[in-house]
Design a protein around this motif. Sequence first.
Motif, PDB file in Angstrom:
ATOM      1  N   THR A  96      -9.751  -3.475 -34.560  1.00 64.91           N
ATOM      2  CA  THR A  96      -9.619  -2.345 -35.477  1.00 64.91           C
ATOM      3  C   THR A  96     -10.009  -2.772 -36.884  1.00 64.91           C
ATOM      4  O   THR A  96     -10.709  -2.059 -37.608  1.00 64.91           O
ATOM      5  N   PHE A  97      -9.526  -3.950 -37.255  1.00 61.81           N
ATOM      6  CA  PHE A  97      -9.870  -4.477 -38.582  1.00 61.81           C
ATOM      7  C   PHE A  97     -11.385  -4.632 -38.707  1.00 61.81           C
ATOM      8  O   PHE A  97     -12.004  -4.170 -39.663  1.00 61.81           O
ATOM      9  N   TRP A  98     -11.943  -5.239 -37.723  1.00 65.54           N
ATOM     10  CA  TRP A  98     -13.371  -5.513 -37.781  1.00 65.54           C
ATOM     11  C   TRP A  98     -14.190  -4.229 -37.630  1.00 65.54           C
ATOM     12  O   TRP A  98     -15.138  -3.974 -38.384  1.00 65.54           O
ATOM     13  N   ILE A 142      -6.313   2.402 -24.466  1.00 62.33           N
ATOM     14  CA  ILE A 142      -7.035   1.894 -25.641  1.00 62.33           C
ATOM     15  C   ILE A 142      -6.567   0.475 -25.914  1.00 62.33           C
ATOM     16  O   ILE A 142      -5.388   0.240 -26.178  1.00 62.33           O
ATOM     17  N   ALA A 143      -7.485  -0.472 -25.826  1.00 62.25           N
ATOM     18  CA  ALA A 143      -7.141  -1.854 -26.134  1.00 62.25           C
ATOM     19  C   ALA A 143      -7.202  -2.071 -27.638  1.00 62.25           C
ATOM     20  O   ALA A 143      -6.365  -2.745 -28.226  1.00 62.25           O
ATOM     21  N   SER A 144      -8.207  -1.482 -28.255  1.00 66.89           N
ATOM     22  CA  SER A 144      -8.430  -1.724 -29.676  1.00 66.89           C
ATOM     23  C   SER A 144      -9.071  -0.497 -30.314  1.00 66.89           C
ATOM     24  O   SER A 144     -10.230  -0.176 -30.038  1.00 66.89           O
ATOM     25  N   SER A 145      -8.304   0.176 -31.141  1.00 63.80           N
ATOM     26  CA  SER A 145      -8.834   1.337 -31.836  1.00 63.80           C
ATOM     27  C   SER A 145     -10.008   0.919 -32.716  1.00 63.80           C
ATOM     28  O   SER A 145      -9.914  -0.076 -33.440  1.00 63.80           O
ATOM     29  N   PHE A 146     -11.078   1.658 -32.637  1.00 66.17           N
ATOM     30  CA  PHE A 146     -12.311   1.380 -33.393  1.00 66.17           C
ATOM     31  C   PHE A 146     -12.970   0.064 -32.963  1.00 66.17           C
ATOM     32  O   PHE A 146     -13.876  -0.410 -33.631  1.00 66.17           O
ATOM     33  N   GLY A 147     -12.487  -0.481 -31.860  1.00 69.77           N
ATOM     34  CA  GLY A 147     -12.990  -1.784 -31.436  1.00 69.77           C
ATOM     35  C   GLY A 147     -14.453  -1.780 -31.024  1.00 69.77           C
ATOM     36  O   GLY A 147     -15.123  -2.803 -31.098  1.00 69.77           O
ATOM     37  N   LYS A 148     -14.958  -0.633 -30.578  1.00 69.35           N
ATOM     38  CA  LYS A 148     -16.373  -0.607 -30.181  1.00 69.35           C
ATOM     39  C   LYS A 148     -17.298  -0.635 -31.383  1.00 69.35           C
ATOM     40  O   LYS A 148     -18.479  -0.973 -31.244  1.00 69.35           O
ATOM     41  N   ALA A 149     -16.777  -0.297 -32.520  1.00 70.69           N
ATOM     42  CA  ALA A 149     -17.620  -0.271 -33.725  1.00 70.69           C
ATOM     43  C   ALA A 149     -18.076  -1.665 -34.131  1.00 70.69           C
ATOM     44  O   ALA A 149     -18.942  -1.814 -34.982  1.00 70.69           O
ATOM     45  N   ILE A 150     -17.521  -2.684 -33.513  1.00 71.41           N
ATOM     46  CA  ILE A 150     -17.913  -4.047 -33.865  1.00 71.41           C
ATOM     47  C   ILE A 150     -19.138  -4.505 -33.102  1.00 71.41           C
ATOM     48  O   ILE A 150     -19.943  -5.267 -33.605  1.00 71.41           O
ATOM     49  N   SER A 151     -19.275  -4.068 -31.864  1.00 68.76           N
ATOM     50  CA  SER A 151     -20.303  -4.681 -31.017  1.00 68.76           C
ATOM     51  C   SER A 151     -21.599  -3.878 -31.003  1.00 68.76           C
ATOM     52  O   SER A 151     -22.622  -4.359 -30.579  1.00 68.76           O
ATOM     53  N   ASP A 152     -21.518  -2.676 -31.497  1.00 73.80           N
ATOM     54  CA  ASP A 152     -22.736  -1.878 -31.556  1.00 73.80           C
ATOM     55  C   ASP A 152     -23.570  -2.281 -32.755  1.00 73.80           C
ATOM     56  O   ASP A 152     -23.085  -2.917 -33.675  1.00 73.80           O
ATOM     57  N   ASN A 153     -24.798  -1.863 -32.714  1.00 72.00           N
ATOM     58  CA  ASN A 153     -25.612  -2.023 -33.908  1.00 72.00           C
ATOM     59  C   ASN A 153     -25.603  -0.745 -34.727  1.00 72.00           C
ATOM     60  O   ASN A 153     -26.409  -0.561 -35.617  1.00 72.00           O
ATOM     61  N   LYS A 154     -24.684   0.133 -34.372  1.00 74.21           N
ATOM     62  CA  LYS A 154     -24.601   1.411 -35.075  1.00 74.21           C
ATOM     63  C   LYS A 154     -23.957   1.267 -36.453  1.00 74.21           C
ATOM     64  O   LYS A 154     -23.052   0.456 -36.637  1.00 74.21           O
ATOM     65  N   MET A 199     -12.247   0.670 -28.154  1.00 78.63           N
ATOM     66  CA  MET A 199     -12.468  -0.281 -27.070  1.00 78.63           C
ATOM     67  C   MET A 199     -11.342  -0.095 -26.051  1.00 78.63           C
ATOM     68  O   MET A 199     -10.169  -0.272 -26.380  1.00 78.63           O
ATOM     69  N   LEU A 200     -11.708   0.293 -24.845  1.00 76.67           N
ATOM     70  CA  LEU A 200     -10.703   0.517 -23.806  1.00 76.67           C
ATOM     71  C   LEU A 200     -10.485  -0.772 -23.023  1.00 76.67           C
ATOM     72  O   LEU A 200     -11.325  -1.686 -23.045  1.00 76.67           O
ATOM     73  N   VAL A 201      -9.381  -0.824 -22.310  1.00 80.07           N
ATOM     74  CA  VAL A 201      -9.130  -1.988 -21.457  1.00 80.07           C
ATOM     75  C   VAL A 201     -10.295  -2.197 -20.492  1.00 80.07           C
ATOM     76  O   VAL A 201     -10.759  -3.312 -20.286  1.00 80.07           O
ATOM     77  N   GLY A 202     -10.799  -1.089 -19.966  1.00 83.14           N
ATOM     78  CA  GLY A 202     -11.927  -1.168 -19.033  1.00 83.14           C
ATOM     79  C   GLY A 202     -13.203  -1.701 -19.678  1.00 83.14           C
ATOM     80  O   GLY A 202     -14.047  -2.292 -19.007  1.00 83.14           O
ATOM     81  N   ASP A 203     -13.360  -1.475 -20.978  1.00 84.67           N
ATOM     82  CA  ASP A 203     -14.535  -2.019 -21.679  1.00 84.67           C
ATOM     83  C   ASP A 203     -14.494  -3.535 -21.726  1.00 84.67           C
ATOM     84  O   ASP A 203     -15.524  -4.203 -21.739  1.00 84.67           O
ATOM     85  N   ILE A 204     -13.303  -4.080 -21.801  1.00 87.98           N
ATOM     86  CA  ILE A 204     -13.155  -5.537 -21.849  1.00 87.98           C
ATOM     87  C   ILE A 204     -13.192  -6.113 -20.442  1.00 87.98           C
ATOM     88  O   ILE A 204     -13.787  -7.152 -20.202  1.00 87.98           O
ATOM     89  N   TYR A 205     -12.561  -5.391 -19.518  1.00 87.09           N
ATOM     90  CA  TYR A 205     -12.408  -5.897 -18.158  1.00 87.09           C
ATOM     91  C   TYR A 205     -13.485  -5.390 -17.199  1.00 87.09           C
ATOM     92  O   TYR A 205     -13.261  -5.350 -15.985  1.00 87.09           O
ATOM     93  N   GLY A 206     -14.615  -4.988 -17.742  1.00 92.82           N
ATOM     94  CA  GLY A 206     -15.707  -4.553 -16.880  1.00 92.82           C
ATOM     95  C   GLY A 206     -15.338  -3.364 -16.004  1.00 92.82           C
ATOM     96  O   GLY A 206     -15.686  -3.328 -14.833  1.00 92.82           O
ATOM     97  N   GLY A 207     -14.620  -2.403 -16.606  1.00 91.49           N
ATOM     98  CA  GLY A 207     -14.272  -1.182 -15.887  1.00 91.49           C
ATOM     99  C   GLY A 207     -12.993  -1.266 -15.084  1.00 91.49           C
ATOM    100  O   GLY A 207     -12.517  -0.283 -14.543  1.00 91.49           O
ATOM    101  N   MET A 208     -12.413  -2.459 -15.043  1.00 94.19           N
ATOM    102  CA  MET A 208     -11.195  -2.633 -14.235  1.00 94.19           C
ATOM    103  C   MET A 208      -9.927  -2.440 -15.065  1.00 94.19           C
ATOM    104  O   MET A 208      -9.936  -2.567 -16.284  1.00 94.19           O
ATOM    105  N   ASP A 209      -8.838  -2.174 -14.372  1.00 93.41           N
ATOM    106  CA  ASP A 209      -7.513  -2.202 -14.987  1.00 93.41           C
ATOM    107  C   ASP A 209      -7.136  -3.656 -15.230  1.00 93.41           C
ATOM    108  O   ASP A 209      -7.650  -4.568 -14.590  1.00 93.41           O
ATOM    109  N   TYR A 210      -6.203  -3.843 -16.168  1.00 98.50           N
ATOM    110  CA  TYR A 210      -5.553  -5.151 -16.247  1.00 98.50           C
ATOM    111  C   TYR A 210      -4.164  -4.909 -15.664  1.00 98.50           C
ATOM    112  O   TYR A 210      -3.172  -4.804 -16.351  1.00 98.50           O
ATOM    113  N   SER A 211      -4.178  -4.796 -14.339  1.00101.89           N
ATOM    114  CA  SER A 211      -3.013  -4.239 -13.665  1.00101.89           C
ATOM    115  C   SER A 211      -1.809  -5.162 -13.702  1.00101.89           C
ATOM    116  O   SER A 211      -0.673  -4.707 -13.633  1.00101.89           O
ATOM    117  N   LYS A 212      -2.058  -6.441 -13.851  1.00101.03           N
ATOM    118  CA  LYS A 212      -0.926  -7.375 -13.842  1.00101.03           C
ATOM    119  C   LYS A 212       0.100  -7.033 -14.919  1.00101.03           C
ATOM    120  O   LYS A 212       1.292  -7.245 -14.749  1.00101.03           O
TER     121      LYS A 212
END
Lengths: 411, 411
Positions: free
Chosen positions: B211-213, A263-275, A242-255
Amino acid sequence: MDPKEVEIPGNSDPNQPGGRISHLALDIGGSLIKMVYFSTNYDVDDEVGRSGKKSLGVSSGNRDHPVLKGRLHFVKFQTSKINDCLEFIKTKQLHLGGYQHLEAPPIDKIIIKATGGGAHKYADLFKEKLGISLDKEDEMNCLVGGVNFLLKAVHQEAFTYMDGQKEFVQIDHNDLYPYLLVNIGSGVSMLKVDGDGKFERVSGTNVGGGTFWGLGRLLTNCKSFDELLELSHRGNNRVIDMLVGDIYGGMDYSKVGLSSTAIASSFGKAISDNKELEDYRPEDLARSLLRMISNNIGQISYLNALRFGLKRIFFGGFFIQGHTYAMDTISVAVHFWSKGEAKAMFSRHEGFLGALGAFRSYDKHGPDDSLVHQSMRPFPFTSFLAGDKICSPPNGELNETESVDCSVYAS
Amino acid sequence: MDPKEVEIPGNSDPNQPGGRISHLALDIGGSLIKMVYFSTNYDVDDEVGRSGKKSLGVSSGNRDHPVLKGRLHFVKFQTSKINDCLEFIKTKQLHLGGYQHLEAPPIDKIIIKATGGGAHKYADLFKEKLGISLDKEDEMNCLVGGVNFLLKAVHQEAFTYMDGQKEFVQIDHNDLYPYLLVNIGSGVSMLKVDGDGKFERVSGTNVGGGTFWGLGRLLTNCKSFDELLELSHRGNNRVIDMLVGDIYGGMDYSKVGLSSTAIASSFGKAISDNKELEDYRPEDLARSLLRMISNNIGQISYLNALRFGLKRIFFGGFFIQGHTYAMDTISVAVHFWSKGEAKAMFSRHEGFLGALGAFRSYDKHGPDDSLVHQSMRPFPFTSFLAGDKICSPPNGELNETESVDCSVYAS
């Protein structure tokens, strides 16, 4: 070739033509056994076929010392296949190194230098199967001994790696210490090195090479560590991370200085997919895992370097193994977290630091040492010179043998 | 119950009997949507059945202020199921909060406070489905606002957790700052907090709750975060983790202070076995993963606390969620790495820090704010008091609604 000086004691005869002198040291880790041995002649079946040349026995060098030309061999085994290692030693008679043409001590007096946890764990097995004893050298001592030796003795040993560019670093021997040594084996040890034999284990992490391999095996069904590393080359971590852009709708969290591609969360996309697991490509899984672990080690290393005011961090151990993507990720992490203040450095022979240290420890015993120790030193081996031909340790299959041309002075 | 003072502006009528006043704020993260809303009366179907009592409308309090008694509700959704969240808001008319019996502004003027990356990503979706706008509050601001508020306003909010013992810590408000706030969401952010609204994001890690999830889902086929957490309770990480004793033949590596039971390499045993993924029990996999991630976060947090000389570290976010094993592992890691110098602290409402901060931000706008902002403030809500009944956020299934008795003074 610029051979360096060593002393040779009297109980071997390096001038004996065709005499095969081998010498063996082991680093038995939780995942891998690293073996280093030296021979003065080539095994015609193995090495000549590979290198296309043959370099035998002893020739004379400068300073009135004969030069032992030969090869330093680097071999690795999976620790779980320790019987292959024992068989290899037995077949090549490495444990009898230096004695084939000499009067060898009784087999039960033979002692092999070994380090790593397995030197303790498998001592009985070596006694039972080969009849020899393991002389246990402290793991961290060997590690530090190995890297100090390499950094001082070998030309173009240390390098940085960024954006696919390898850059050799000339180390001023007077400005080597203190540095942080990060050894990535099954687990990771971080040592503050202040000099020869002067060091302290200041930190470490349990997220290391064993985690990469163990988790990687479970996720991809890879059969070996090298296969997994190789796989990660071809993967794309963005499929699963899960990248920062995946959470922020493609944007940086520039602040807070986070780009959309961080990378915001390693393996983080594996949670929201139905894969499910089988819907992911093994190469993508391997790459996410590699990035996660490299990033993490880079970060913890930097934080420890910062804590002790160390600007140089050397990374060694089998996880890196000349593997460009791991080096690149670690370099980026160190660069990112240190805002360019610290640099990740690598060593060309990083996978065998402990084994080299154990190998060198044959030479460290003074006149007070027991006869057994003395009798096991057909020659000491304080330094070797690696020619330009030597590159990184092998990337291919485990159990592959790699060797290195080297010369030593014999007194 | 010791209600605290707040101001109520003139555009709502808290004295209207039976008037339902709701107020909504969202924290839309990469994995979870955290929702906080306040209502002055109970939904008979939900809350009365749960609490067995009913507390309606407004009663008078001390200091000549009427007291708004009501409930603060905490709800979470998986971000991937954002449509459930939208439906929930629509059905309960939360977005119309405070206006059912009043003259509400046109729907397209209604603004809801929201934070987290999803406040950016899903702004269009909220507009499209509910017609409302999201007023994006900075994620870190909300986080810090939420925790500062809780630590100051709520009795027995902060506690330590070691060896299964929860110990509440009375925080001296004058000695609260500086501290390190570690928010474990999908990723992990580490903030140095120096005061109200004074903070800096000093570090973080991409090895977090996502990552955990994510990894946990791939390894165990768990269907929810809470199920995975629950599973880890019953597992044994030693089945999969390589311990120091596994490498050292059951011995400690005492020279560097590593006991035989320390984890040398998370998932390290998965390399040497001939086992495949399906041969491992899901609970053991979940536990190894939990220990790996908790340990790692604890270590990086401590290193950052050390860097800035901070003795207190507060851990929040959904990963912890009153989950004792995660708290215990993080506490042990902080204790271990700091040699007892630093303590991990937790907050009872850790999962909703960002949402609480967003909720409070309704109240932060001064007289210069636009009419739209003003019109969206049926009442401000600067503090609430949580009774003894309030425990940790729910451990059960996602989408479970939890609520909290609270009272506010109305001017």
